[in-house]
Design a protein around this motif. Sequence first.
Motif, PDB file in Angstrom:
ATOM      1  N   TRP A   1     -11.488  -9.499   0.458  1.00  0.00           N
ATOM      2  CA  TRP A   1     -10.800  -8.245   0.138  1.00  0.00           C
ATOM      3  C   TRP A   1     -11.714  -7.303  -0.657  1.00  0.00           C
ATOM      4  O   TRP A   1     -11.790  -6.103  -0.371  1.00  0.00           O
ATOM      5  N   LEU A   2     -12.421  -7.844  -1.643  1.00  0.00           N
ATOM      6  CA  LEU A   2     -13.360  -7.038  -2.431  1.00  0.00           C
ATOM      7  C   LEU A   2     -14.493  -6.490  -1.560  1.00  0.00           C
ATOM      8  O   LEU A   2     -14.910  -5.338  -1.707  1.00  0.00           O
TER       9      LEU A   2
ATOM     10  N   LYS B   1     -14.220   2.046   2.431  1.00  0.00           N
ATOM     11  CA  LYS B   1     -13.219   2.294   1.392  1.00  0.00           C
ATOM     12  C   LYS B   1     -12.008   2.993   1.989  1.00  0.00           C
ATOM     13  O   LYS B   1     -11.982   4.215   2.132  1.00  0.00           O
ATOM     14  N   ASN B   2     -11.009   2.173   2.351  1.00  0.00           N
ATOM     15  CA  ASN B   2      -9.816   2.693   2.993  1.00  0.00           C
ATOM     16  C   ASN B   2      -8.688   1.703   2.731  1.00  0.00           C
ATOM     17  O   ASN B   2      -8.850   0.500   2.943  1.00  0.00           O
ATOM     18  N   VAL B   3      -7.548   2.191   2.276  1.00  0.00           N
ATOM     19  CA  VAL B   3      -6.453   1.308   1.896  1.00  0.00           C
ATOM     20  C   VAL B   3      -5.957   0.463   3.061  1.00  0.00           C
ATOM     21  O   VAL B   3      -5.580  -0.708   2.888  1.00  0.00           O
TER      22      VAL B   3
ATOM     23  N   GLN C   1      -8.345  -2.496   3.536  1.00  0.00           N
ATOM     24  CA  GLN C   1      -8.125  -3.522   2.520  1.00  0.00           C
ATOM     25  C   GLN C   1      -6.836  -4.306   2.788  1.00  0.00           C
ATOM     26  O   GLN C   1      -6.798  -5.531   2.639  1.00  0.00           O
TER      27      GLN C   1
ATOM     28  N   SER D   1     -14.346  -5.903   1.631  1.00  0.00           N
ATOM     29  CA  SER D   1     -13.821  -4.869   2.540  1.00  0.00           C
ATOM     30  C   SER D   1     -13.770  -3.503   1.858  1.00  0.00           C
ATOM     31  O   SER D   1     -13.927  -2.471   2.504  1.00  0.00           O
ATOM     32  N   ASN D   2     -13.584  -3.503   0.544  1.00  0.00           N
ATOM     33  CA  ASN D   2     -13.539  -2.254  -0.210  1.00  0.00           C
ATOM     34  C   ASN D   2     -14.908  -1.587  -0.282  1.00  0.00           C
ATOM     35  O   ASN D   2     -15.014  -0.364  -0.451  1.00  0.00           O
TER      36      ASN D   2
ATOM     37  N   THR E   1      -2.744  -1.407  -2.159  1.00  0.00           N
ATOM     38  CA  THR E   1      -3.461  -2.592  -1.659  1.00  0.00           C
ATOM     39  C   THR E   1      -3.444  -3.759  -2.644  1.00  0.00           C
ATOM     40  O   THR E   1      -3.410  -4.919  -2.235  1.00  0.00           O
ATOM     41  N   LYS E   2      -3.433  -3.466  -3.945  1.00  0.00           N
ATOM     42  CA  LYS E   2      -3.383  -4.542  -4.937  1.00  0.00           C
ATOM     43  C   LYS E   2      -2.027  -5.237  -4.916  1.00  0.00           C
ATOM     44  O   LYS E   2      -1.932  -6.457  -5.078  1.00  0.00           O
TER      45      LYS E   2
END
Length: 511
Positions: A168-169, A176-178, A181, A171-172, A71-72
């Motif tokens: 984005w932060l 918590k799901n790739v 994000q 959404s994490n 995701t990053k």
Amino acid sequence: MKKILGNIALILGTILISFTFILTIIYNTLISTDWHERVYTSRVPVILYFIYLIVLLILIIGYPILKKINTKILLTFVLSLFILAGLYLVFNADTYLRPADQMSVWNSVKNINSGNYIDFKRGQYLDFHPLQLGLVTFERLMAAFSENITFMYFLNLLFNIGSIILLWLISNIVYKNVVVQNLTAIISVLFAPLLFNTLFVYGNVYGLTFLLGAVYTQLLSLNKKGKKRIIYSICTVILAGMAYLVKPNFEIGIVAIAIVYFLAIFREKRYIILVFGTLLVIPTVNVTLEKIYSYEVNKNISLNGGVPKITYLVMGLNETSDGRIGWYSGYNDQSFLNNDYNAYKTEKVAKKDLRKRIDYLKKHKTYTRKIFVKKVISTWTDSTYQSIWNGPLPTWGGKINTDIMRIIYIKDGESKLYKFIRYGSVVIVWTIFLFSIICTLLYLMGKMNIDENYLLYAVIFFIGGFLFHTIWETKAQYMYQYTASLIPVASVGLCKVMDFIWNRIKGLRSK
């Protein structure tokens, strides 16, 4: 009790978001790029429904890929594209601010920084609109670095990047799901106002970033303990104050934050402090500004002076000669002018006008229903939220410096590229509304375990914005923050639908 109150808010929000979604399915609005800001509403082209189904199909097929992408890395990639597009706008846009609020605020900034206080004099801009002093103050600080408009465009770009990162932060934390994000990053970058408002030198851009920052730190304060909770709580209050400073309309978001803290009282009573702390930023900012400028200008400055707020309500309930409902008509400023810049007299006249209008609306119920629906349509179905209209259009005196800019900013959106952006934005808006509804319904049915605090915030914020602008002065450009705040929620809903479909496919294969 917390569950009951929260569910009531979510049910009401789902109804309003669903109503808005249905309108966007049927209608699309284009705002003219001339001085008159005309509203053109048309039916959504039938072909767009088929295109949207194809887009959803592609997303569903790409679900396994979205699960594998870091995701990053994806955020970095899509942000890089966003930055390139943003820099193109920044360095190719004419440094011309249209003769409206953004130009008036900027002129006030330059005047005050040079020691000229003409804008506070009777009949001048800050005499009309003292509530703009917060934005003036913020831009005065920015102007200390540079008074170049290109610099202000670049600053907007940085703030819009900040908003995307914050979504984005958030959404994490929400889920918590790739995939969630990754979807949040993609949808945020494709959400047109976050790009094109780069050229809108006004408080909406700064305010949204500050507000999202406040919400992010609030979520952290609700999930942390000890010193970290205190630090994040303080950050929430400060950032909420900054959002209100640059754009008083963001008090709707501040109230939403306070409501989330209020619901947390049923878990821990200590959150009562943060309820009042958050709400107190509004009068604190107002009083601070009044004292600072009363001292600097050497005259009594009151943020309650100038054009009375009730004039915006009168304007919001009336129809203009060209058929716009509740859009800016000049009633507020003209009324203040006609009453010799006297707030008391202006308010008295506005109250009479308001009573007359309400009486008329009560007697003509069919007409009333029609105009409110028409108002909501014109407010919510511009898929770009006037973000291109907000830029330095040539019909307002701006110059077009490149062929691409000329194609985008052509008169009344006649170019193919403008239409691509306009209808492409419809697809993004549909995705945000549709899957926000699905996410909220799944949560209400107990089918999904997500961070309810952000879900409550985003839905309550939407409810507040919807109801406020239904009766107040309206513009499509005021709405984008409410839709943007739903992006993490929509990403969860879309992820759940994709996951459900793929699990069904796997189930069929195993048989």
